[in-house]
Design a protein around this motif. Structure first.
Motif, PDB file in Angstrom:
ATOM      1  N   ASN A   1       0.816  -1.223   0.000  1.00 14.70           N
ATOM      2  CA  ASN A   1       0.000   0.000   0.000  1.00 14.70           C
ATOM      3  C   ASN A   1       0.849   1.273   0.000  1.00 14.70           C
ATOM      4  OD1 ASN A   1      -2.329  -1.449  -0.033  1.00 14.70           O
ATOM      5  ND2 ASN A   1      -2.569  -1.461   2.207  1.00 14.70           N
ATOM      6  N   ALA A   2       2.127   1.132   0.391  1.00  8.89           N
ATOM      7  CA  ALA A   2       3.003   2.316   0.409  1.00  8.89           C
ATOM      8  C   ALA A   2       3.329   2.711  -1.033  1.00  8.89           C
ATOM      9  CB  ALA A   2       4.277   2.000   1.172  1.00  8.89           C
ATOM     10  N   GLY A   3       3.540   3.981  -1.233  1.00 11.91           N
ATOM     11  CA  GLY A   3       3.813   4.462  -2.598  1.00 11.91           C
ATOM     12  C   GLY A   3       5.265   4.245  -3.005  1.00 11.91           C
ATOM     13  N   LEU A   4       5.591   4.700  -4.204  1.00 13.02           N
ATOM     14  CA  LEU A   4       6.969   4.608  -4.693  1.00 13.02           C
ATOM     15  C   LEU A   4       7.871   5.551  -3.893  1.00 13.02           C
ATOM     16  CD1 LEU A   4       6.454   4.741  -8.572  1.00 13.02           C
ATOM     17  CD2 LEU A   4       7.222   2.768  -7.253  1.00 13.02           C
ATOM     18  N   LEU A   5       9.144   5.185  -3.807  1.00 16.73           N
ATOM     19  CA  LEU A   5      10.144   6.074  -3.185  1.00 16.73           C
ATOM     20  C   LEU A   5      10.914   6.762  -4.304  1.00 16.73           C
ATOM     21  CD1 LEU A   5      11.400   3.587  -0.484  1.00 16.73           C
ATOM     22  CD2 LEU A   5      10.361   5.812  -0.004  1.00 16.73           C
ATOM     23  N   TYR A   6      11.091   8.051  -4.169  1.00 19.68           N
ATOM     24  CA  TYR A   6      11.799   8.815  -5.206  1.00 19.68           C
ATOM     25  C   TYR A   6      13.177   9.244  -4.709  1.00 19.68           C
ATOM     26  CZ  TYR A   6       7.333   8.997  -7.568  1.00 19.68           C
ATOM     27  OH  TYR A   6       6.170   8.645  -8.200  1.00 19.68           O
ATOM     28  N   HIS A   7      14.168   9.037  -5.520  1.00 16.83           N
ATOM     29  CA  HIS A   7      15.513   9.512  -5.193  1.00 16.83           C
ATOM     30  C   HIS A   7      16.220   9.922  -6.477  1.00 16.83           C
ATOM     31  CE1 HIS A   7      16.704   5.139  -5.728  1.00 16.83           C
ATOM     32  NE2 HIS A   7      15.469   5.005  -5.291  1.00 16.83           N
ATOM     33  N   VAL A   8      17.406  10.483  -6.336  1.00 17.20           N
ATOM     34  CA  VAL A   8      18.059  11.112  -7.497  1.00 17.20           C
ATOM     35  C   VAL A   8      19.494  10.618  -7.637  1.00 17.20           C
ATOM     36  CG1 VAL A   8      18.887  13.343  -8.410  1.00 17.20           C
ATOM     37  CG2 VAL A   8      16.656  13.202  -7.320  1.00 17.20           C
ATOM     38  N   THR A   9      19.915  10.350  -8.866  1.00 23.19           N
ATOM     39  CA  THR A   9      21.324  10.109  -9.148  1.00 23.19           C
ATOM     40  C   THR A   9      21.814  11.281 -10.009  1.00 23.19           C
ATOM     41  OG1 THR A   9      22.946   8.574 -10.068  1.00 23.19           O
ATOM     42  CG2 THR A   9      20.832   8.630 -11.170  1.00 23.19           C
ATOM     43  N   ALA A  10      23.011  11.741  -9.737  1.00 22.21           N
ATOM     44  CA  ALA A  10      23.492  12.928 -10.460  1.00 22.21           C
ATOM     45  C   ALA A  10      24.998  12.878 -10.651  1.00 22.21           C
ATOM     46  CB  ALA A  10      23.124  14.192  -9.675  1.00 22.21           C
ATOM     47  N   ARG A  11      25.471  13.588 -11.669  1.00 20.97           N
ATOM     48  CA  ARG A  11      26.915  13.779 -11.883  1.00 20.97           C
ATOM     49  C   ARG A  11      27.188  15.264 -11.937  1.00 20.97           C
ATOM     50  NH1 ARG A  11      30.713  11.198 -16.116  1.00 20.97           N
ATOM     51  NH2 ARG A  11      32.227  11.802 -14.542  1.00 20.97           N
ATOM     52  N   ALA A  12      28.258  15.656 -11.283  1.00 23.01           N
ATOM     53  CA  ALA A  12      28.672  17.060 -11.352  1.00 23.01           C
ATOM     54  C   ALA A  12      30.041  17.110 -11.997  1.00 23.01           C
ATOM     55  CB  ALA A  12      28.719  17.669  -9.952  1.00 23.01           C
ATOM     56  N   LEU A  13      30.130  17.855 -13.104  1.00 25.44           N
ATOM     57  CA  LEU A  13      31.391  17.958 -13.848  1.00 25.44           C
ATOM     58  C   LEU A  13      31.849  19.413 -13.845  1.00 25.44           C
ATOM     59  CD1 LEU A  13      30.070  15.799 -16.783  1.00 25.44           C
ATOM     60  CD2 LEU A  13      31.940  15.115 -15.292  1.00 25.44           C
ATOM     61  N   PRO A  14      33.156  19.635 -13.681  1.00 25.04           N
ATOM     62  CA  PRO A  14      33.631  21.021 -13.608  1.00 25.04           C
ATOM     63  C   PRO A  14      33.520  21.735 -14.956  1.00 25.04           C
ATOM     64  CG  PRO A  14      35.493  19.493 -13.647  1.00 25.04           C
ATOM     65  CD  PRO A  14      34.246  18.655 -13.582  1.00 25.04           C
ATOM     66  N   LYS A  15      33.200  23.015 -14.884  1.00 19.45           N
ATOM     67  CA  LYS A  15      33.186  23.855 -16.090  1.00 19.45           C
ATOM     68  C   LYS A  15      34.439  24.725 -16.095  1.00 19.45           C
ATOM     69  CE  LYS A  15      29.421  25.601 -17.753  1.00 19.45           C
ATOM     70  NZ  LYS A  15      28.218  26.409 -17.924  1.00 19.45           N
ATOM     71  N   ALA A  16      34.701  25.344 -17.219  1.00 20.64           N
ATOM     72  CA  ALA A  16      35.882  26.208 -17.343  1.00 20.64           C
ATOM     73  C   ALA A  16      35.876  27.240 -16.219  1.00 20.64           C
ATOM     74  CB  ALA A  16      35.873  26.896 -18.701  1.00 20.64           C
ATOM     75  N   GLY A  17      37.003  27.437 -15.589  1.00 21.13           N
ATOM     76  CA  GLY A  17      37.109  28.397 -14.492  1.00 21.13           C
ATOM     77  C   GLY A  17      37.017  27.741 -13.128  1.00 21.13           C
ATOM     78  N   ASN A  18      36.627  26.468 -13.097  1.00 19.45           N
ATOM     79  CA  ASN A  18      36.531  25.760 -11.819  1.00 19.45           C
ATOM     80  C   ASN A  18      37.927  25.570 -11.225  1.00 19.45           C
ATOM     81  OD1 ASN A  18      36.337  23.404  -9.950  1.00 19.45           O
ATOM     82  ND2 ASN A  18      34.201  23.441 -10.602  1.00 19.45           N
ATOM     83  N   ARG A  19      38.030  25.737  -9.915  1.00 18.39           N
ATOM     84  CA  ARG A  19      39.352  25.666  -9.282  1.00 18.39           C
ATOM     85  C   ARG A  19      39.744  24.245  -8.853  1.00 18.39           C
ATOM     86  NH1 ARG A  19      37.777  30.814  -8.522  1.00 18.39           N
ATOM     87  NH2 ARG A  19      36.371  30.373  -6.799  1.00 18.39           N
ATOM     88  N   LEU A  20      38.852  23.259  -9.077  1.00 16.67           N
ATOM     89  CA  LEU A  20      39.226  21.850  -8.893  1.00 16.67           C
ATOM     90  C   LEU A  20      38.942  21.124 -10.217  1.00 16.67           C
ATOM     91  CD1 LEU A  20      37.763  21.013  -5.323  1.00 16.67           C
ATOM     92  CD2 LEU A  20      40.155  21.435  -5.916  1.00 16.67           C
ATOM     93  N   PRO A  21      39.684  21.481 -11.278  1.00  9.15           N
ATOM     94  CA  PRO A  21      39.329  20.944 -12.607  1.00  9.15           C
ATOM     95  C   PRO A  21      39.540  19.440 -12.742  1.00  9.15           C
ATOM     96  CG  PRO A  21      41.409  22.153 -12.694  1.00  9.15           C
ATOM     97  CD  PRO A  21      40.838  22.375 -11.320  1.00  9.15           C
ATOM     98  N   HIS A  22      40.289  18.848 -11.820  1.00  7.24           N
ATOM     99  CA  HIS A  22      40.591  17.410 -11.910  1.00  7.24           C
ATOM    100  C   HIS A  22      39.516  16.569 -11.219  1.00  7.24           C
ATOM    101  CE1 HIS A  22      41.798  18.717  -7.986  1.00  7.24           C
ATOM    102  NE2 HIS A  22      41.866  17.469  -7.590  1.00  7.24           N
ATOM    103  N   LEU A  23      38.481  17.200 -10.667  1.00 10.72           N
ATOM    104  CA  LEU A  23      37.501  16.491  -9.828  1.00 10.72           C
ATOM    105  C   LEU A  23      36.111  16.434 -10.459  1.00 10.72           C
ATOM    106  CD1 LEU A  23      36.979  15.386  -6.805  1.00 10.72           C
ATOM    107  CD2 LEU A  23      35.880  17.602  -6.502  1.00 10.72           C
ATOM    108  N   SER A  24      35.491  15.233 -10.433  1.00 12.74           N
ATOM    109  CA  SER A  24      34.064  15.120 -10.764  1.00 12.74           C
ATOM    110  C   SER A  24      33.378  14.332  -9.659  1.00 12.74           C
ATOM    111  CB  SER A  24      33.869  14.434 -12.121  1.00 12.74           C
ATOM    112  OG  SER A  24      34.276  13.092 -12.049  1.00 12.74           O
ATOM    113  N   LEU A  25      32.066  14.501  -9.555  1.00 18.51           N
ATOM    114  CA  LEU A  25      31.320  13.841  -8.473  1.00 18.51           C
ATOM    115  C   LEU A  25      30.173  13.013  -9.045  1.00 18.51           C
ATOM    116  CD1 LEU A  25      31.802  17.109  -7.554  1.00 18.51           C
ATOM    117  CD2 LEU A  25      31.047  16.145  -5.403  1.00 18.51           C
ATOM    118  N   SER A  26      29.966  11.825  -8.480  1.00 22.62           N
ATOM    119  CA  SER A  26      28.749  11.045  -8.732  1.00 22.62           C
ATOM    120  C   SER A  26      27.987  11.028  -7.426  1.00 22.62           C
ATOM    121  CB  SER A  26      29.082   9.613  -9.135  1.00 22.62           C
ATOM    122  OG  SER A  26      29.844   9.607 -10.297  1.00 22.62           O
ATOM    123  N   LEU A  27      26.743  11.475  -7.475  1.00 20.33           N
ATOM    124  CA  LEU A  27      25.972  11.613  -6.238  1.00 20.33           C
ATOM    125  C   LEU A  27      24.700  10.790  -6.315  1.00 20.33           C
ATOM    126  CD1 LEU A  27      26.559  14.937  -7.335  1.00 20.33           C
ATOM    127  CD2 LEU A  27      26.652  15.015  -4.877  1.00 20.33           C
TER     128      LEU A  27
END
Lengths: 185, 181
Positions: free
Chosen positions: A139-165
């Motif tokens: 009877n419980a409904g669906l659970l919603y969650h999110v997967t995301a990637r964050a990639l640096p753009k030009a000017g970013n001060r940690l250009p060697h880093l990307s995140l999977s969240l």
């Protein structure tokens, strides 16, 4: 009085434990800062997300290693009879991961921008996921969650880093905002 | 003719020495220095099996157990003539600071076959083997998956090996295991 002391002490321990688990062990940091200086070694901090492992990987002998920091968060959803497992990976590469101008996310991913107050701009690609409740909680409904990637753009001060969240929708921006380096701990 | 024979012999000697040389220079000086507090050179186990090349290595910090794991990967490209398909045989040696040795009597899982293997330098191992499960791409290639455990008393009781490849190579992989230094 004793009960009060126990409660205070208990809440202190509970309050401290996520922070302790979220930071990198100094013994481990000593290893990893040989390859990625403390000012480039990225971490996040959000209650529930615990650092589970950190890994240096060399594909070829003379190459600089790729460095991964992995966090995990287990969320028991008692009303749904399931536990959600979220993971977060910080990927440090020897080379820049800055996206080219006009970069577009993969199909089915929603594209947006995020600006970290200290490190600068990221392109964010996010997708909503759903989890069905356990058969005993139909009877419980669906659970919603999110997967995301964050990639640096030009000017970013940690250009060697990307995140999977991975987390609830409301976790994504606080996680990105909590980004900091080991030298800031 | 004599010259040709000498050249051939020399080539064989060089080829037979190559993998060992590769194993001796397996780690960079920085990697050796970082590993030193965790693993002595004689505790780092490598393979000098011909055809298998290093396919990467990893230092992993296991936060809950506060231990450093060292993983060494080896692989070789194989052409399966009957299928005309190229595949990779691969194994991974995972070093832990904790003891991984298993005690006898040791049983593999019900869907696995137990095989005892011997490394001349390190001692006895048990492999728990299974053919790749239905529906996996490896099944049609007849590849074997194995988890290899040192038996208590083995000189490398701090390692475990994951293997995918042929039955014949599995035996050779274990026989080829030796200390880095």
């Amino acid at each position: 009085m004793k009960l009060f002391q126990t409660l205070v002490l208990g809440s202190l321990v509970l309050g401290l434990s996520p922070a302790l688990a979220a930071s990198l062990d100094p013994q481990a940091a000593q290893i990893f800062t040989e390859f990625y200086p403390a000012s480039q070694l990225a971490l996040v901090s959000r209650p529930g997300y615990q650092l589970t492992n950190a890994q240096l990987f060399w594909g070829k002998k003379d190459q600089q290693p790729t460095f991964y920091v992995t966090y995990h968060r287990a969320v028991p959803m008692y009303d749904h009879g399931v536990t959600l497992h979220f993971s977060l990976v910080l990927r440090h590469e020897p080379r820049s991961q800055v996206v080219k101008p006009g970069y577009t996310c993969q199909k089915d991913y929603l594209q947006s921008e995020f600006n970290h107050p200290q490190f600068g701009p990221y392109v964010l690609c996010a997708k909503q996921l759903t989890t069905k409740p356990h058969a005993t909680h139909s009877n419980a409904g669906l659970l919603y969650h999110v997967t995301a990637r964050a990639l640096p753009k030009a000017g970013n001060r940690l250009p060697h880093l990307s995140l999977s969240l991975h987390g609830f929708k409301e976790d994504i921006l606080p996680l990105l905002n909590s980004l900091h380096t080991y030298s800031q701990e | 003719m004599r010259n040709l024979f000498s050249t051939f012999c020399l080539c064989l000697i060089v080829i037979s020495q190559l993998p060992l040389q590769a194993a001796e220079n397996f780690l960079s000086p920085v990697q050796e220095r970082v590993l030193a507090p965790y693993f002595k050179p004689e505790q780092i186990i490598v393979s000098n099996l011909a055809d298998y090349a290093s396919a990467g290595l990893a230092f992993t910090w296991d936060q809950p157990k506060r231990q450093l794991l060292l993983t060494l990967n080896f692989g070789k490209s194989v052409l399966l003539p009957s299928q005309g398909i190229k595949t990779v045989y691969h194994f991974e040696i995972k070093h832990s600071s904790l003891d991984q040795g298993v005690r006898e009597p040791f049983r593999c899982r019900p869907n696995e076959q137990r095989q005892e293997l011997q490394s001349p330098q390190l001692g006895r191992f048990i492999a728990c083997n299974r053919l790749n499960t239905q529906g996996s791409p490896g099944q049609s290639l007849g590849l074997l998956s194995a988890q290899i455990y040192p038996i208590l008393g083995n000189r490398a009781s701090h390692i475990q090996i994951s293997y995918i490849g042929s039955q014949a190579d599995l035996v050779q992989v274990v026989q080829s295991l030796r200390s880095y230094r």
